[in-house]
Design a protein around this motif. Structure first.
Motif, PDB file in Angstrom:
ATOM      1  N   PHE A  99      47.493  47.108  45.091  1.00 16.09           N
ATOM      2  CA  PHE A  99      46.858  46.229  44.100  1.00 16.09           C
ATOM      3  C   PHE A  99      46.040  45.085  44.713  1.00 16.09           C
ATOM      4  O   PHE A  99      45.541  44.236  43.992  1.00 16.09           O
ATOM      5  CB  PHE A  99      47.872  45.644  43.107  1.00 16.09           C
ATOM      6  N   TRP A 100      45.855  45.058  46.019  1.00 16.61           N
ATOM      7  CA  TRP A 100      45.123  43.974  46.657  1.00 16.61           C
ATOM      8  C   TRP A 100      43.849  44.490  47.316  1.00 16.61           C
ATOM      9  O   TRP A 100      43.320  45.504  46.922  1.00 16.61           O
ATOM     10  CB  TRP A 100      46.029  43.217  47.628  1.00 16.61           C
ATOM     11  N   ALA A 149      28.800  51.703  41.194  1.00 15.49           N
ATOM     12  CA  ALA A 149      29.705  52.536  41.987  1.00 15.49           C
ATOM     13  C   ALA A 149      31.062  52.765  41.323  1.00 15.49           C
ATOM     14  O   ALA A 149      31.607  53.878  41.388  1.00 15.49           O
ATOM     15  CB  ALA A 149      29.887  51.939  43.377  1.00 15.49           C
ATOM     16  N   VAL A 150      31.636  51.755  40.691  1.00 12.63           N
ATOM     17  CA  VAL A 150      32.935  51.940  40.032  1.00 12.63           C
ATOM     18  C   VAL A 150      32.802  52.950  38.896  1.00 12.63           C
ATOM     19  O   VAL A 150      33.620  53.875  38.774  1.00 12.63           O
ATOM     20  CB  VAL A 150      33.517  50.599  39.532  1.00 12.63           C
ATOM     21  N   ALA A 151      31.778  52.812  38.090  1.00 12.07           N
ATOM     22  CA  ALA A 151      31.565  53.766  36.995  1.00 12.07           C
ATOM     23  C   ALA A 151      31.332  55.172  37.542  1.00 12.07           C
ATOM     24  O   ALA A 151      31.836  56.158  36.974  1.00 12.07           O
ATOM     25  CB  ALA A 151      30.372  53.331  36.141  1.00 12.07           C
ATOM     26  N   PHE A 152      30.603  55.297  38.641  1.00 17.21           N
ATOM     27  CA  PHE A 152      30.366  56.597  39.265  1.00 17.21           C
ATOM     28  C   PHE A 152      31.692  57.255  39.659  1.00 17.21           C
ATOM     29  O   PHE A 152      31.927  58.430  39.374  1.00 17.21           O
ATOM     30  CB  PHE A 152      29.459  56.417  40.494  1.00 17.21           C
ATOM     31  N   PRO A 163      40.617  43.676  38.703  1.00 18.61           N
ATOM     32  CA  PRO A 163      39.306  43.007  38.665  1.00 18.61           C
ATOM     33  C   PRO A 163      38.803  42.650  40.069  1.00 18.61           C
ATOM     34  O   PRO A 163      37.608  42.735  40.338  1.00 18.61           O
ATOM     35  CB  PRO A 163      39.556  41.749  37.837  1.00 18.61           C
ATOM     36  N   TRP A 164      39.693  42.251  40.977  1.00 21.14           N
ATOM     37  CA  TRP A 164      39.262  41.871  42.324  1.00 21.14           C
ATOM     38  C   TRP A 164      38.852  43.094  43.149  1.00 21.14           C
ATOM     39  O   TRP A 164      37.981  42.989  43.990  1.00 21.14           O
ATOM     40  CB  TRP A 164      40.300  41.028  43.064  1.00 21.14           C
ATOM     41  N   GLN A 165      39.434  44.268  42.861  1.00 21.04           N
ATOM     42  CA  GLN A 165      38.959  45.487  43.519  1.00 21.04           C
ATOM     43  C   GLN A 165      37.538  45.811  43.033  1.00 21.04           C
ATOM     44  O   GLN A 165      36.667  46.180  43.828  1.00 21.04           O
ATOM     45  CB  GLN A 165      39.896  46.660  43.253  1.00 21.04           C
ATOM     46  N   VAL A 175      33.987  45.968  45.368  1.00 18.95           N
ATOM     47  CA  VAL A 175      32.984  47.031  45.398  1.00 18.95           C
ATOM     48  C   VAL A 175      31.597  46.465  45.108  1.00 18.95           C
ATOM     49  O   VAL A 175      30.621  46.792  45.787  1.00 18.95           O
ATOM     50  CB  VAL A 175      33.323  48.148  44.383  1.00 18.95           C
ATOM     51  N   GLN A 176      31.501  45.609  44.116  1.00 21.34           N
ATOM     52  CA  GLN A 176      30.199  45.044  43.740  1.00 21.34           C
ATOM     53  C   GLN A 176      29.584  44.219  44.860  1.00 21.34           C
ATOM     54  O   GLN A 176      28.368  44.105  44.965  1.00 21.34           O
ATOM     55  CB  GLN A 176      30.342  44.208  42.473  1.00 21.34           C
ATOM     56  N   ARG A 177      30.424  43.664  45.735  1.00 20.09           N
ATOM     57  CA  ARG A 177      29.929  42.849  46.853  1.00 20.09           C
ATOM     58  C   ARG A 177      29.851  43.654  48.149  1.00 20.09           C
ATOM     59  O   ARG A 177      29.373  43.136  49.157  1.00 20.09           O
ATOM     60  CB  ARG A 177      30.847  41.661  47.051  1.00 20.09           C
ATOM     61  N   PHE A 178      30.326  44.889  48.131  1.00 21.34           N
ATOM     62  CA  PHE A 178      30.399  45.687  49.354  1.00 21.34           C
ATOM     63  C   PHE A 178      29.014  45.988  49.905  1.00 21.34           C
ATOM     64  O   PHE A 178      28.116  46.408  49.186  1.00 21.34           O
ATOM     65  CB  PHE A 178      31.142  46.996  49.082  1.00 21.34           C
TER      66      PHE A 178
END
Length: 140
Positions: free
Chosen positions: A61-62, A113-116, A129-131, A135-138
């Motif tokens: 979860f982290w 990417a998450v939706a994909f 939410p932090w995961q 991804v959005q900042r990756f």
């Protein structure tokens, strides 16, 4: 080397055509071919396996350790012709997040990417939410 067969359960097909299998280590090993490389996303060292593998320190979860981008890039590079698997305990949160980051490396825009991954791997992938923010900042 050969990759996974398209359509194999748990296998995500990336836009480039690379195939990566996600799975949960608490579930039985899927039937069929074994991986040639595994990246295990766990809070402590991963399972002993017969194939090449790495461990990425990533508590449940982290977020992952700071060496995550390099290890995820290695998995993405090896997926070009090898059977690569990513696995955490359940196969959704950490595995989904890692698959989404690899999708970014493969050209999927970070904000998509998450939706994909949810559409093409598991609808409940990327659990916190932090995961999702990771991804959005990756890569950027």
């Amino acid at each position: 080397m050969e990759s996974w067969e398209p359509g194999t359960p748990g296998v995500l097909t990336l836009p480039s055509g690379r195939l990566i299998r996600g799975r949960g280590l608490r579930h039985p090993m899927p039937d069929g071919l074994e991986p040639t490389y595994g990246l295990y996303l766990l809070g402590k060292p991963g399972p002993q396996v017969a194939w090449a593998h790495d461990w990425l320190k990533w508590p449940d979860f982290w977020l992952p350790a700071t060496d995550a981008p390099a290890k995820l890039r290695t998995a993405w590079e090896r997926a070009d012709g090898e059977r690569v698997e990513l696995a955490c305990g359940g196969g959704r949160g950490r595995t989904g997040t890692a698959l989404a980051c690899i999708a970014v490396l493969d050209g999927v825009p970070a904000h998509e990417a998450v939706a994909f991954v949810r559409r093409n791997y598991d609808r409940r992938a990327v659990e916190t939410p932090w995961q999702k923010r990771y991804v959005q900042r990756f890569g950027g």
